[in-house]
Design an enzyme around this catalytic site. Structure first.
Site, mmCIF file in Angstrom:
data_model
loop_
_atom_site.group_PDB
_atom_site.id
_atom_site.type_symbol
_atom_site.label_atom_id
_atom_site.label_comp_id
_atom_site.label_asym_id
_atom_site.label_seq_id
_atom_site.Cartn_x
_atom_site.Cartn_y
_atom_site.Cartn_z
ATOM 1 N N GLY A 20 0.810 -1.225 0.000
ATOM 2 C CA GLY A 20 0.000 0.000 0.000
ATOM 3 C C GLY A 20 0.838 1.268 0.000
ATOM 4 O O GLY A 20 0.560 2.209 -0.749
ATOM 5 N N SER A 111 -2.182 -13.162 -4.290
ATOM 6 C CA SER A 111 -0.869 -13.694 -3.948
ATOM 7 C C SER A 111 -0.615 -14.937 -4.786
ATOM 8 O O SER A 111 -1.555 -15.623 -5.195
ATOM 9 C CB SER A 111 -0.872 -14.059 -2.456
ATOM 10 N N SER A 112 0.661 -15.244 -5.001
ATOM 11 C CA SER A 112 0.982 -16.447 -5.780
ATOM 12 C C SER A 112 0.583 -17.726 -5.046
ATOM 13 O O SER A 112 0.489 -18.791 -5.652
ATOM 14 C CB SER A 112 2.475 -16.482 -6.105
ATOM 15 N N CYS A 113 0.315 -17.614 -3.729
ATOM 16 C CA CYS A 113 -0.035 -18.844 -2.989
ATOM 17 C C CYS A 113 -1.476 -19.296 -3.243
ATOM 18 O O CYS A 113 -1.914 -20.306 -2.709
ATOM 19 C CB CYS A 113 0.227 -18.681 -1.500
ATOM 20 N N TYR A 140 -5.197 -18.593 4.293
ATOM 21 C CA TYR A 140 -4.932 -17.313 3.626
ATOM 22 C C TYR A 140 -5.252 -17.429 2.130
ATOM 23 O O TYR A 140 -5.921 -16.574 1.553
ATOM 24 C CB TYR A 140 -3.457 -16.941 3.829
ATOM 25 N N LYS A 144 -8.038 -15.423 -0.287
ATOM 26 C CA LYS A 144 -7.658 -14.683 -1.493
ATOM 27 C C LYS A 144 -8.385 -15.209 -2.743
ATOM 28 O O LYS A 144 -8.791 -14.440 -3.611
ATOM 29 C CB LYS A 144 -6.135 -14.745 -1.703
ATOM 30 N N HIS A 183 8.217 -12.868 5.958
ATOM 31 C CA HIS A 183 8.465 -13.811 4.866
ATOM 32 C C HIS A 183 9.969 -14.100 4.796
ATOM 33 O O HIS A 183 10.752 -13.452 5.472
ATOM 34 C CB HIS A 183 7.971 -13.229 3.544
ATOM 35 N N TRP A 206 16.084 -21.987 7.650
ATOM 36 C CA TRP A 206 15.027 -23.011 7.705
ATOM 37 C C TRP A 206 15.051 -23.875 6.450
ATOM 38 O O TRP A 206 15.213 -23.371 5.339
ATOM 39 C CB TRP A 206 13.669 -22.328 7.795
ATOM 40 N N ARG A 213 12.309 -19.726 -5.238
ATOM 41 C CA ARG A 213 11.307 -18.679 -5.095
ATOM 42 C C ARG A 213 11.574 -17.544 -6.075
ATOM 43 O O ARG A 213 12.709 -17.244 -6.396
ATOM 44 C CB ARG A 213 11.334 -18.088 -3.670
#
Length: 316
Positions: A20, A111-113, A140, A144, A183, A206, A213
């Site tokens: 935003g 979102s790409s998810c 989530y 979306k 993220h 992790w 990505r």
């Protein structure tokens, strides 16, 4: 449908967040000065009545829905109820109130998810709902997807001009560096900065470092938002990304080189932690067909992001 002029009133929901705030900067840069924003304390976007009254009173010509509850693997998996409730509420309230108030033009940021976990790569817009979602962020993603379907349905039934942009992993100034909510990209920046301060060279990551990505610098995404605000398109969904992906390990190395240029880093992979989806890269040929593509150099964007991290988060 209304042509957006430089004087048109444009409402940016979620104007303080990563995306935003970049949209507001980009609009100002392009000469759009009648930008409507409202603080969370004054306008709770999960409150239907307040959202409707706000839009009825202010009647913007255009809306960007950049407001959302977002987070990384950990918070997405832990707080599924909040993720689905807050995101559904925000979308339902803004999209439906926009229609009821006669606001024909709107961009919803997804979102790409939203795409299936085991998706053919690169991911085309048509792969939506073609398979099972990634378990760690399905709440989530479903919220979306509902937003996309809502825009599609309103366009079909009410002839509105509601567009849905699906950005890939976004990073840049104003990002969230919280240990639990960030993220992978801001998490790496923070980790590597902390090592620099402590003069250490071992970085723990992790998973096994192999997942690939795609990332986009937020100023590029904001540029796409303003570009498509003024574009007539047939489709409801458009992927926004670079179309290029790297492994988490490669990102860690690239960020290290910029933040700690003269040090040899050792990467330790915590394989007990989840990898998330193995590969996620967007097919961005539709955006390119309409004349939009990423412009910003990757190294420069990491440097700018790190500078903003130091300004916003490091109090020395």
């Amino acid at each position: 449908l209304i042509k957006i002029s430089k004087k048109s009133k444009i409402f940016v929901a979620g104007y303080k967040g990563l995306v935003g705030s970049a949209i507001v900067r980009k609009l100002k840069e392009k000469g759009y000065l009648n930008i409507l924003t409202e603080n969370k304390s004054k306008l709770d976007l999960t409150d239907q009545k307040k959202v409707y009254n706000f839009l009825k009173k202010n009647k913007p010509k255009f809306i960007f829905i950049a407001a959302a509850k977002v987070g990384g693997i950990l918070s997405n998996n832990r707080y599924k109820a909040e993720f689905i409730y807050n995101n559904l509420s925000i979308q339902l309230n803004i999209i439906d109130s926009a229609y009821k108030c006669g606001i024909k033009n709107l961009i919803f940021l997804g979102s790409s998810c939203v795409y299936p976990r085991e998706c053919k790569q690169p991911i085309k817009e048509s792969y939506l709902l073609n398979g099972k979602l990634e378990k760690t962020n399905d709440a989530y993603a479903i919220a979306k997807i509902a937003g996309i379907k809502m825009c599609e349905s309103y366009n079909y039934q009410y002839k509105t001009n509601y567009k849905c942009l699906m950005p890939t992993n976004t990073f840049g100034p104003n990002d969230n560096y919280d240990d639990e909510n960030s993220h992978f990209f801001p998490a790496l920046i923070k980790k590597i900065h902390d090592l620099k301060i402590k003069n250490q060279s071992k970085i723990k990551i992790w998973g096994d470092g192999s997942p690939k990505r795609e990332v986009i610098y937020v100023n590029d995404l904001a540029d796409a938002c303003v570009f498509f605000m003024n574009k007539r398109i047939k489709e409801t969904i458009i992927n926004i990304g670079t179309g290029i992906d790297y492994s988490i390990k490669e990102y860690a190395k690239a960020i290290s080189k910029i933040i700690i240029p003269n040090k040899k880093m050792t990467f330790i992979f915590d394989k007990s932690k989840p990898n998330g989806t193995q590969r996620k890269v967007m097919d961005v040929s539709l955006a390119k067909k309409y004349g939009w593509k990423c412009k910003i150099n990757f190294k420069k964007s990491i440097l700018e992001t790190y500078k903003s991290y130091l300004r916003e988060n490091v109090h020395t």
